[in-house]
Enzyme design. Sequence first.
Site, mmCIF file in Angstrom:
data_model
loop_
_atom_site.group_PDB
_atom_site.id
_atom_site.type_symbol
_atom_site.label_atom_id
_atom_site.label_comp_id
_atom_site.label_asym_id
_atom_site.label_seq_id
_atom_site.Cartn_x
_atom_site.Cartn_y
_atom_site.Cartn_z
ATOM 1 N N SER A 100 31.888 43.350 46.873
ATOM 2 C CA SER A 100 31.348 43.468 46.261
ATOM 3 C C SER A 100 32.343 44.692 44.467
ATOM 4 C CB SER A 100 30.288 43.650 44.296
ATOM 5 O OG SER A 100 30.099 43.542 43.442
ATOM 6 N N ASP A 126 46.759 47.330 46.845
ATOM 7 C CA ASP A 126 47.725 47.136 45.706
ATOM 8 C C ASP A 126 48.484 47.585 45.391
ATOM 9 O OD1 ASP A 126 46.530 44.307 47.458
ATOM 10 O OD2 ASP A 126 45.964 43.146 45.108
ATOM 11 N N LYS A 153 32.898 39.818 48.744
ATOM 12 C CA LYS A 153 32.127 39.361 47.744
ATOM 13 C C LYS A 153 32.497 39.956 46.418
ATOM 14 C CE LYS A 153 27.458 39.453 45.285
ATOM 15 N NZ LYS A 153 27.730 39.630 44.263
#
Length: 486
Positions: free
Chosen positions: A281, A292, A306
């Site tokens: 999460s 990224d 999740k």
Amino acid sequence: MLRVAVALLGLAAALRAADDLDAQLKRVIEAYAVVARNAADPVSSEQAFYQGAIPGLLRRLDPHSIFFDPGQFEQVKKMEESTQKGFGSVVSLLPGRVIVLQTIPGTPSAKAGLAPGDEIVGINGYIIGRLDLDQLTQLLSQSRQQQAQLDVRRPGSARVMRMVLTPEEMQSPSVERAFFVGAGIGYIRVSSFDANTSKQLKESIEKLGGDRLAGLVLDLRNNPGGLVTAAIETASLFLAPGTKIVTVRGRSVAEKAEAVPSIAQPYGFKLAILINEKTASAAEIVTGAMQDHDRATVIGESSYGKGLVQSVFPLSQNTGLALTTALYYTPSGRSIQKPLDAGKFELASTTAHPNTQTEFRTDKGRLVTGGGGIRPDFVVYPPPMNRLRAVLDASASFTNFATEYLRQNKVTPEFEITPKILGEFQVFLSERGIQPGVSEWTVEREFVTNRLKTEIFNQAFGVEKGDEVEAQRDTLIQKALEVLGS
């Protein structure tokens, strides 16, 4: 005229849908009435709806949408405030055994007289030795909610003392550990994301030296997530103002990208993030953004996956509903959510669609893969359990020896395990029927030395000092040091 016709058709469809819903609800009420009148045992409306109909409706949607009864909803609000009931002790949980490692001053445990090395042999009449780990975990969790009666045996004594502890509301910091693991390289473990996480993290970084640090190991292993706002605030400690952190997309939710605030003043030192299969999460949002943007090197195992947005809706009678309303995407476009089983969940097709694209690029053009969860840049697994390690853990040999050793010896922070102490430990094991072979002992000597020192420090100086020792044999931390030092 055509527009009017289309509008009328839409209205007619809506009315049919409303009529159909009324009919379905009528059937539910009729079924409940039959059950209430004729069931062998009385059935309350709370049992029928709170525990039956509503959870059954949500269970088909996805694995994370959930209904909270009044007691559960109160707990959710407490978790958001990062407070929970407890006794203020840290314990070592082993099959059939609970041993106290540390008590926090001023808490119910300390006031009752619990001390490191004490063994809890019974809780509220339940004998600990008869319970497996799952049962123990459940019993401890339940006992923290109300007054508990503990049966305690002190090291070196056969007498069992009885203590009664009343739990108190306590702040539960999400930033659990902060210390140095190398020259100028700090280590911080974040166990969850709540309203105070970014503040606590910043304070811990500053204590370690702030921007003077050469690097930081951010440990998000076993972090189940928490508040998305906390994840965004945490990512903003390391990313440049205006940098995208996460994007939210859903059927009834307007697409929205969250970015680092323009006033942010991020740290510039090197960063490594540790994850495993229980990192989920909000922890995945932070990790995905760092990866990224090539801001951190990610080390460990693939995360849980999740990426469903849970919106909590308060309902009447102090109840609540956590409902999946959207999905989270990393800055490169990766869906964090792993695909769901189409045979079990209605949301399966939605979670599968974003992951048809499996290859994405970081800011510097590095290839990262989608398909659910965050995949590390360096895959590193914890060392596998072998026969000797399993026996020593299951028998609580390290903890018991540490307790006995500390009863007879005083240690300082400069304490080290000597060959003499290792010899004493071998005798200790032999007296208890554990006699590893020479080759087995030689292979495990370094591990045994570290574990003994860890357990002695746990009881002598607290679990944070024990964790500092344990970090010396943590394969993921050692890989992080290698990466940050390169």
